[in-house]
Scaffold this motif. Structure first.
Motif, PDB file in Angstrom:
ATOM      1  N   GLY A   1       0.813  -1.208   0.000  1.00  0.00           N
ATOM      2  CA  GLY A   1       0.000   0.000   0.000  1.00  0.00           C
ATOM      3  C   GLY A   1       0.848   1.259   0.000  1.00  0.00           C
ATOM      4  N   PHE A   2       0.240   2.352   0.411  1.00  0.00           N
ATOM      5  CA  PHE A   2       0.922   3.645   0.483  1.00  0.00           C
ATOM      6  C   PHE A   2       0.344   4.428   1.646  1.00  0.00           C
ATOM      7  CE2 PHE A   2      -2.807   4.485  -2.031  1.00  0.00           C
ATOM      8  CZ  PHE A   2      -3.197   5.761  -1.667  1.00  0.00           C
ATOM      9  N   ASP A   3       1.052   5.481   2.042  1.00  0.00           N
ATOM     10  CA  ASP A   3       0.517   6.365   3.073  1.00  0.00           C
ATOM     11  C   ASP A   3       0.783   7.819   2.730  1.00  0.00           C
ATOM     12  OD1 ASP A   3       3.101   7.116   3.899  1.00  0.00           O
ATOM     13  OD2 ASP A   3       3.137   5.728   5.556  1.00  0.00           O
ATOM     14  N   LEU A   4      -0.014   8.679   3.294  1.00  0.00           N
ATOM     15  CA  LEU A   4       0.148  10.133   3.238  1.00  0.00           C
ATOM     16  C   LEU A   4       0.193  10.620   4.677  1.00  0.00           C
ATOM     17  CD1 LEU A   4      -2.373  11.268   0.489  1.00  0.00           C
ATOM     18  CD2 LEU A   4       0.093  11.531   0.443  1.00  0.00           C
ATOM     19  N   GLU A   5       1.221  11.414   5.006  1.00  0.00           N
ATOM     20  CA  GLU A   5       1.380  11.891   6.374  1.00  0.00           C
ATOM     21  C   GLU A   5       1.570  13.409   6.375  1.00  0.00           C
ATOM     22  OE1 GLU A   5       3.538   8.140   8.526  1.00  0.00           O
ATOM     23  OE2 GLU A   5       4.825   9.587   7.508  1.00  0.00           O
ATOM     24  N   ALA A   6       0.774  14.088   7.186  1.00  0.00           N
ATOM     25  CA  ALA A   6       0.957  15.519   7.422  1.00  0.00           C
ATOM     26  C   ALA A   6       1.842  15.650   8.654  1.00  0.00           C
ATOM     27  CB  ALA A   6      -0.382  16.196   7.654  1.00  0.00           C
ATOM     28  N   HIS A   7       2.826  16.552   8.605  1.00  0.00           N
ATOM     29  CA  HIS A   7       3.732  16.653   9.744  1.00  0.00           C
ATOM     30  C   HIS A   7       3.905  18.080  10.242  1.00  0.00           C
ATOM     31  CE1 HIS A   7       6.585  16.946   6.237  1.00  0.00           C
ATOM     32  NE2 HIS A   7       6.954  17.999   6.930  1.00  0.00           N
TER      33      HIS A   7
ATOM     34  N   LEU B   1       3.937  17.591   3.913  1.00  0.00           N
ATOM     35  CA  LEU B   1       3.427  16.240   3.673  1.00  0.00           C
ATOM     36  C   LEU B   1       4.557  15.298   3.300  1.00  0.00           C
ATOM     37  CD1 LEU B   1       0.313  16.968   1.428  1.00  0.00           C
ATOM     38  CD2 LEU B   1       0.289  16.288   3.810  1.00  0.00           C
ATOM     39  N   SER B   2       4.341  14.022   3.567  1.00  0.00           N
ATOM     40  CA  SER B   2       5.231  12.979   3.085  1.00  0.00           C
ATOM     41  C   SER B   2       4.376  11.852   2.525  1.00  0.00           C
ATOM     42  CB  SER B   2       6.142  12.475   4.208  1.00  0.00           C
ATOM     43  OG  SER B   2       5.371  11.876   5.221  1.00  0.00           O
ATOM     44  N   TYR B   3       4.955  11.104   1.604  1.00  0.00           N
ATOM     45  CA  TYR B   3       4.251   9.961   1.030  1.00  0.00           C
ATOM     46  C   TYR B   3       5.227   8.793   0.934  1.00  0.00           C
ATOM     47  CZ  TYR B   3       6.576  11.661  -3.183  1.00  0.00           C
ATOM     48  OH  TYR B   3       7.514  12.100  -4.076  1.00  0.00           O
ATOM     49  N   HIS B   4       4.712   7.586   1.167  1.00  0.00           N
ATOM     50  CA  HIS B   4       5.553   6.390   1.197  1.00  0.00           C
ATOM     51  C   HIS B   4       4.848   5.224   0.524  1.00  0.00           C
ATOM     52  CE1 HIS B   4       6.639   8.712   4.851  1.00  0.00           C
ATOM     53  NE2 HIS B   4       7.864   8.431   4.446  1.00  0.00           N
ATOM     54  N   LEU B   5       5.632   4.321  -0.012  1.00  0.00           N
ATOM     55  CA  LEU B   5       5.162   3.029  -0.478  1.00  0.00           C
ATOM     56  C   LEU B   5       5.421   2.063   0.673  1.00  0.00           C
ATOM     57  CD1 LEU B   5       4.099   1.286  -2.826  1.00  0.00           C
ATOM     58  CD2 LEU B   5       6.484   0.913  -3.467  1.00  0.00           C
TER      59      LEU B   5
ATOM     60  N   GLY C   1       9.920   6.466   0.829  1.00  0.00           N
ATOM     61  CA  GLY C   1       9.170   7.586   0.265  1.00  0.00           C
ATOM     62  C   GLY C   1       9.929   8.895   0.353  1.00  0.00           C
ATOM     63  N   ARG C   2       9.178   9.993   0.188  1.00  0.00           N
ATOM     64  CA  ARG C   2       9.765  11.340   0.175  1.00  0.00           C
ATOM     65  C   ARG C   2       8.861  12.317   0.909  1.00  0.00           C
ATOM     66  NH1 ARG C   2      13.907  12.752  -3.002  1.00  0.00           N
ATOM     67  NH2 ARG C   2      13.177  14.845  -3.377  1.00  0.00           N
ATOM     68  N   THR C   3       9.417  13.470   1.234  1.00  0.00           N
ATOM     69  CA  THR C   3       8.639  14.558   1.812  1.00  0.00           C
ATOM     70  C   THR C   3       8.524  15.687   0.791  1.00  0.00           C
ATOM     71  OG1 THR C   3      10.637  15.483   2.792  1.00  0.00           O
ATOM     72  CG2 THR C   3       9.320  14.054   4.191  1.00  0.00           C
TER      73      THR C   3
END
Length: 178
Positions: free
Chosen positions: A23-29, A49-53, A70-72
């Protein structure tokens, strides 16, 4: 040929029994940095934001191990991230989480690219979350670096260092069985 058949016979039940997810995620930091005078919330350009696989495997019934890359998007905190965490299911919808994250800060993309510093930051994190549906969970994590690194120099002439102190992330994690 016999080895391929033997591996195929054992791989399918093992994979099925382990409950693999991709899956993937989206994170607000929100990042807290310290300057020589005080501690502030890091501003800057770009979305925080950051996103990851993600790839996760259920090792035992209450324990899940997850790997992510992932990356920010935040300009002053832009860079690649590699991490792993362990999730422990307390009871059906609620879980605890702890792990490690490696962030390689490369910065760049702003109007003055001389202010970002290239730094490698290794962090531990812990948090909790809630499984909303079979493929969506929401989590809140607190990140603590293992060392203090300057990530931004503020000011054009009298440069003031901003040192990474801690981070909070609100994440939306999507995962599907494979």
């Amino acid at each position: 040929m016999n080895k391929i058949i033997l591996v195929s016979l054992f791989w399918y039940p093992i994979a099925l029994g382990q409950n693999l997810k991709l899956g993937f995620d989206l994170e607000a930091h929100q990042i807290r940095v310290s300057t020589p005078n005080n501690e502030i919330i890091m501003g800057g350009n770009g979305a925080p934001l950051s996103y990851h696989l993600n790839f996760s495997i259920e090792v035992l019934d209450p324990l899940i191990v997850q790997f992510k890359v992932g990356r920010t998007l935040h300009v002053e905190f832009r860079g690649w991230e590699f991490g792993t965490n362990v999730t422990y299911k307390l009871f059906e919808p609620i879980f605890l989480k702890f792990g490690a994250l490696q962030h390689s800060n490369e910065g760049g993309g702003g109007s003055n690219t001389f202010t970002e510093t290239y730094a490698s930051i290794f962090m531990f994190h812990f948090g909790f979350g809630l499984e909303v549906t079979e493929f969506l969970s929401i989590g809140l994590d607190y990140y603590i670096p293992t060392s203090k690194k300057v990530i931004v120099w503020q000011g054009l002439f009298d440069k003031e260092p901003q040192t990474f102190k801690k981070m909070i992330r609100l994440g939306f994690n999507f995962g599907w069985d494979i």
